[in-house]
Design a protein around this motif. Structure first.
Motif, mmCIF file in Angstrom:
data_model
loop_
_atom_site.group_PDB
_atom_site.id
_atom_site.type_symbol
_atom_site.label_atom_id
_atom_site.label_comp_id
_atom_site.label_asym_id
_atom_site.label_seq_id
_atom_site.Cartn_x
_atom_site.Cartn_y
_atom_site.Cartn_z
ATOM 1 N N ASP A 45 0.784 -1.251 0.059
ATOM 2 C CA ASP A 45 -0.134 -0.032 0.150
ATOM 3 C C ASP A 45 0.855 1.217 0.027
ATOM 4 O O ASP A 45 1.423 1.812 1.014
ATOM 5 N N CYS A 46 1.009 1.844 -1.199
ATOM 6 C CA CYS A 46 1.794 3.160 -1.189
ATOM 7 C C CYS A 46 3.284 3.130 -0.787
ATOM 8 O O CYS A 46 3.645 4.120 -0.297
ATOM 9 N N THR A 47 3.911 1.841 -1.147
ATOM 10 C CA THR A 47 5.178 1.965 -0.814
ATOM 11 C C THR A 47 5.667 0.664 -1.451
ATOM 12 O O THR A 47 5.193 -0.380 -1.626
ATOM 13 N N SER A 48 7.147 0.804 -1.977
ATOM 14 C CA SER A 48 7.964 -0.089 -2.616
ATOM 15 C C SER A 48 8.747 -0.835 -1.663
ATOM 16 O O SER A 48 9.668 -1.594 -2.284
ATOM 17 N N ILE A 49 9.049 -0.375 -0.480
ATOM 18 C CA ILE A 49 10.045 -0.977 0.432
ATOM 19 C C ILE A 49 10.288 -2.493 0.634
ATOM 20 O O ILE A 49 11.098 -3.085 1.067
ATOM 21 N N ARG A 50 8.807 -3.084 0.411
ATOM 22 C CA ARG A 50 8.997 -4.364 0.659
ATOM 23 C C ARG A 50 8.690 -5.432 -0.211
ATOM 24 O O ARG A 50 7.960 -6.150 -0.346
ATOM 25 N N TYR A 51 8.842 -5.023 -1.608
ATOM 26 C CA TYR A 51 8.746 -5.735 -2.683
ATOM 27 C C TYR A 51 9.312 -7.221 -2.679
ATOM 28 O O TYR A 51 8.868 -8.101 -3.039
ATOM 29 N N LYS A 52 10.792 -7.182 -2.086
ATOM 30 C CA LYS A 52 11.406 -8.243 -2.195
ATOM 31 C C LYS A 52 10.952 -9.477 -1.196
ATOM 32 O O LYS A 52 10.881 -10.342 -1.448
ATOM 33 N N GLU A 53 10.590 -8.501 0.023
ATOM 34 C CA GLU A 53 9.722 -9.548 1.233
ATOM 35 C C GLU A 53 8.700 -10.112 0.483
ATOM 36 O O GLU A 53 7.886 -11.332 0.913
ATOM 37 N N ILE A 54 7.691 -9.596 -0.396
ATOM 38 C CA ILE A 54 6.709 -9.834 -0.769
ATOM 39 C C ILE A 54 6.858 -10.988 -1.947
ATOM 40 O O ILE A 54 6.207 -12.139 -1.962
ATOM 41 N N ILE A 55 7.887 -10.844 -2.775
ATOM 42 C CA ILE A 55 8.227 -11.772 -3.756
ATOM 43 C C ILE A 55 8.930 -13.013 -3.000
ATOM 44 O O ILE A 55 8.504 -14.253 -3.277
ATOM 45 N N ASN A 56 9.603 -13.026 -1.899
ATOM 46 C CA ASN A 56 9.846 -14.232 -1.298
ATOM 47 C C ASN A 56 8.939 -14.859 -0.684
ATOM 48 O O ASN A 56 8.714 -16.085 -0.758
#
Length: 208
Positions: A45-56
């Motif tokens: 939600d309105c931030t890209s800082i956890r993309y890697k964690e989401i992909i993982n």
């Protein structure tokens, strides 16, 4: 189909909910033992800082259970905010580089009490700041793939020179005509310059 198909559907699973405890969430999903998992976007939600964690997190699920994921409008928004956030972050770092260069100059080889040398220090600090800003804006903010680097760099320097001149003119106008004091004027002018620099960088220098 003779057998029932168990589907786990997640909609609007914001990072603060699903990824608050990803390991526990993964274990609970495995316990449910669905035949497949459908993730219908908005994992962030309105931030890209956890993309890697989401992909993982999705990768681990897909190793156990067939998982299908489509991005939602929040992922799209996050990419837009990523550019603005990065621009502001590197804008702050540019200011630090510029100030560091200035103070490094006047404390080592230039005399700030000499008018000419003071301006030399200002020019050196401005050049250092603009070089840093160009490199970081090109690579981390606007992700430029332009092969004409020299032309692009000249355009960037030109736009920063224009806003720099505008900065001085506006400061002179606001203070000289007693519209506001110099402190307020500097804040107002800096905000205008930051916005103009972003617009010129996005629409002119790094235009895709």
């Amino acid at each position: 189909l003779s057998n029932e198909l168990k589907i786990l559907l997640d909609n609007n699973g914001y990072q603060g909910i699903i990824l608050q405890d990803s390991q526990n969430a993964l274990e609970n999903i495995i316990k449910i033992n669905p035949d497949l998992i459908l993730l219908t976007g908005d994992l962030i939600d309105c931030t890209s800082i956890r993309y890697k964690e989401i992909i993982n997190f999705i990768s681990k699920m897909s190793e156990k259970i067939p998982t299908y994921y489509i991005p939602g409008n929040h992922e799209t928004r996050a990419e837009k905010y990523k550019e603005i956030i990065n621009y502001l972050i590197f804008g702050v770092l540019t200011t630090i580089v510029s100030l560091g260069t200035y103070y490094g100059s006047v404390y080592t080889f230039l005399n700030p009490n000499d008018g000419f040398q003071l301006q030399v220090a200002n020019v050196i600090s401005w050049i250092a700041g603009v070089i840093f800003a160009y490199v970081t804006n090109r690579k981390y903010v606007f992700d430029s793939k332009n092969n004409q680097i020299i032309k692009e760099a000249i355009s960037f320097f030109g736009s920063r020179l224009a806003t720099g001149i505008m900065d001085m003119v506006l400061m002179w106008f606001l203070v000289n005509f007693n519209i506001v004091n110099d402190v307020v004027a500097k804040v107002v002018v800096n905000v205008i310059v930051v916005i103009l620099n972003y617009i010129l960088s996005k629409l002119v220098v790094f235009k895709k």
